[in-house]
Scaffold this motif. Structure first.
Motif, mmCIF file in Angstrom:
data_model
loop_
_atom_site.group_PDB
_atom_site.id
_atom_site.type_symbol
_atom_site.label_atom_id
_atom_site.label_comp_id
_atom_site.label_asym_id
_atom_site.label_seq_id
_atom_site.Cartn_x
_atom_site.Cartn_y
_atom_site.Cartn_z
ATOM 1 N N GLU A 77 0.875 -1.118 0.023
ATOM 2 C CA GLU A 77 0.069 -0.019 -0.009
ATOM 3 C C GLU A 77 0.819 1.211 -0.121
ATOM 4 O O GLU A 77 0.676 2.216 -0.640
ATOM 5 N N SER A 78 1.856 1.255 0.754
ATOM 6 C CA SER A 78 2.663 2.201 0.914
ATOM 7 C C SER A 78 4.238 1.741 1.159
ATOM 8 O O SER A 78 4.352 0.797 1.974
ATOM 9 N N LYS A 79 5.230 2.366 0.390
ATOM 10 C CA LYS A 79 6.630 1.920 0.570
ATOM 11 C C LYS A 79 7.506 2.513 1.809
ATOM 12 O O LYS A 79 8.770 2.322 1.914
ATOM 13 N N GLU A 80 6.639 3.331 2.677
ATOM 14 C CA GLU A 80 7.189 4.058 3.656
ATOM 15 C C GLU A 80 7.819 2.771 4.679
ATOM 16 O O GLU A 80 6.907 1.966 4.863
ATOM 17 N N ASN A 81 9.172 3.016 5.278
ATOM 18 C CA ASN A 81 9.809 2.087 6.329
ATOM 19 C C ASN A 81 9.872 0.630 5.286
ATOM 20 O O ASN A 81 10.320 -0.303 6.194
ATOM 21 N N LEU A 82 9.766 0.675 3.871
ATOM 22 C CA LEU A 82 10.202 -0.769 3.643
ATOM 23 C C LEU A 82 11.618 -0.538 2.765
ATOM 24 O O LEU A 82 11.862 0.249 2.021
ATOM 25 N N ASN A 83 12.505 -1.306 3.302
ATOM 26 C CA ASN A 83 13.762 -1.083 3.009
ATOM 27 C C ASN A 83 14.147 -2.308 2.330
ATOM 28 O O ASN A 83 14.694 -3.492 2.743
ATOM 29 N N ILE A 84 14.174 -2.627 0.846
ATOM 30 C CA ILE A 84 14.490 -3.663 0.050
ATOM 31 C C ILE A 84 15.012 -3.250 -1.252
ATOM 32 O O ILE A 84 14.518 -2.484 -1.814
ATOM 33 N N ASP A 85 15.736 -4.158 -1.794
ATOM 34 C CA ASP A 85 16.433 -3.850 -3.067
ATOM 35 C C ASP A 85 15.844 -4.709 -4.088
ATOM 36 O O ASP A 85 16.323 -5.485 -4.832
ATOM 37 N N LEU A 86 14.673 -4.134 -4.351
ATOM 38 C CA LEU A 86 13.668 -4.956 -5.428
ATOM 39 C C LEU A 86 12.744 -3.499 -5.850
ATOM 40 O O LEU A 86 12.492 -2.894 -5.151
ATOM 41 N N PRO A 87 12.356 -3.838 -7.207
ATOM 42 C CA PRO A 87 11.260 -2.731 -7.421
ATOM 43 C C PRO A 87 9.926 -2.901 -6.540
ATOM 44 O O PRO A 87 9.439 -4.140 -6.272
ATOM 45 N N ILE A 88 9.683 -1.796 -6.269
ATOM 46 C CA ILE A 88 8.269 -1.449 -5.349
ATOM 47 C C ILE A 88 7.267 -0.955 -6.036
ATOM 48 O O ILE A 88 7.243 0.117 -6.789
ATOM 49 N N ILE A 89 5.908 -1.612 -6.016
ATOM 50 C CA ILE A 89 4.871 -1.218 -6.699
ATOM 51 C C ILE A 89 3.934 -0.856 -5.593
ATOM 52 O O ILE A 89 3.251 -1.705 -4.927
ATOM 53 N N GLU A 90 3.404 0.543 -5.472
ATOM 54 C CA GLU A 90 2.660 0.968 -4.551
ATOM 55 C C GLU A 90 1.182 0.688 -5.355
ATOM 56 O O GLU A 90 1.022 1.185 -6.515
ATOM 57 N N ILE A 91 0.152 0.313 -4.493
ATOM 58 C CA ILE A 91 -1.029 0.068 -5.069
ATOM 59 C C ILE A 91 -1.686 1.366 -6.102
ATOM 60 O O ILE A 91 -2.282 1.325 -7.124
ATOM 61 N N LYS A 92 -1.298 2.614 -5.407
ATOM 62 C CA LYS A 92 -1.640 3.898 -5.951
ATOM 63 C C LYS A 92 -1.044 3.978 -7.549
ATOM 64 O O LYS A 92 -1.711 4.672 -8.191
ATOM 65 N N ASP A 93 -0.086 3.346 -7.736
ATOM 66 C CA ASP A 93 0.728 3.509 -8.909
ATOM 67 C C ASP A 93 0.344 2.449 -9.981
ATOM 68 O O ASP A 93 0.713 2.509 -11.061
#
Length: 221
Positions: A77-93
């Protein structure tokens, strides 16, 4: 108590949902993989995490990698506080261009940035660039009038006759229908000389890539 589910019904290939951050989550993952691993090991795999499971995201990815399941992206839902070396897809995008009309052509104008995804029924035309770590999915053909450095999946749902066209075709992975191929690491995002429009298509049980002019002669002449 955590919860795990593996779903293959949407445009993201297979999505592994993980809710919770306690040890039973990994037991649930083990059980789910026991019956699903052979389906998803060569697929585009994303993991969807809730706010709790974001804290153990690196452990989940490592756990899956040890079992030969490579994660392509993380959906949150939100990438806040997510620390990972992968593409991150936020639902809003995640943009749905066309869900209903199978035969229609959907057009996206602009550049897809890292983490963005587009999915559509029918054919998809992108007037712009598809940057690295972005994903595009279509049940029909995909045409990118620009650079294609993200991950395309044409013919989603089993249409092996679909094609992928791009002015600059250099994605890390290509998927058409039930087929998948990966680019050699040394070729990714390198500055290429004499770039020409290319077409990816399935021929004799494998994905091949040809310059557009050669493909046109093969198919139309």
């Amino acid at each position: 108590m955590g919860r795990v589910a593996i779903k293959g019904k949407n445009f993201l290939g297979f999505e592994i949902e993980v809710y919770g951050n306690d040890e039973p989550v990994f037991n649930e993952l083990e059980k789910a993989l026991a019956v699903s691993k052979h389906y998803i090991s060569n697929s585009i795999v994303t993991i969807r995490l809730d706010d709790k499971s974001k804290s153990i995201a690196p452990r989940i990815v490592s756990f899956l990698k040890d079992r030969e399941v490579a994660v392509n992206a993380v959906v949150v839902e939100s990438k806040e506080n997510l620390n990972i070396d992968l593409p991150i897809i936020e639902i809003k995008d995640l943009q749905l261009l066309n869900q209903q009309a199978e035969k229609e052509v959907s057009t996206f104008r602009g550049n897809l940035r890292s983490g963005q995804s587009i999915k559509t029924n029918g054919d998809l035309v992108v007037v712009g660039n598809v940057n690295s770590n972005s994903y595009i999915y279509a049940t029909g053909n995909i045409f990118v009038l620009g650079k294609l450095y993200g991950v395309p999946h044409a013919g989603y749902g089993g249409n092996n006759e679909a094609i992928i066209f791009a002015f600059d075709l250099n994605p890390p992975q290509i998927r058409i229908g039930d087929f998948i191929t990966r680019s050699p690491e040394e070729n990714l995002f390198m500055k290429r000389k004499n770039v020409v429009p290319e077409v990816a298509y399935v021929d004799e049980g494998a994905i091949v890539i040809s310059p557009y002019e050669e493909w046109r002669k093969i198919k139309w002449e």
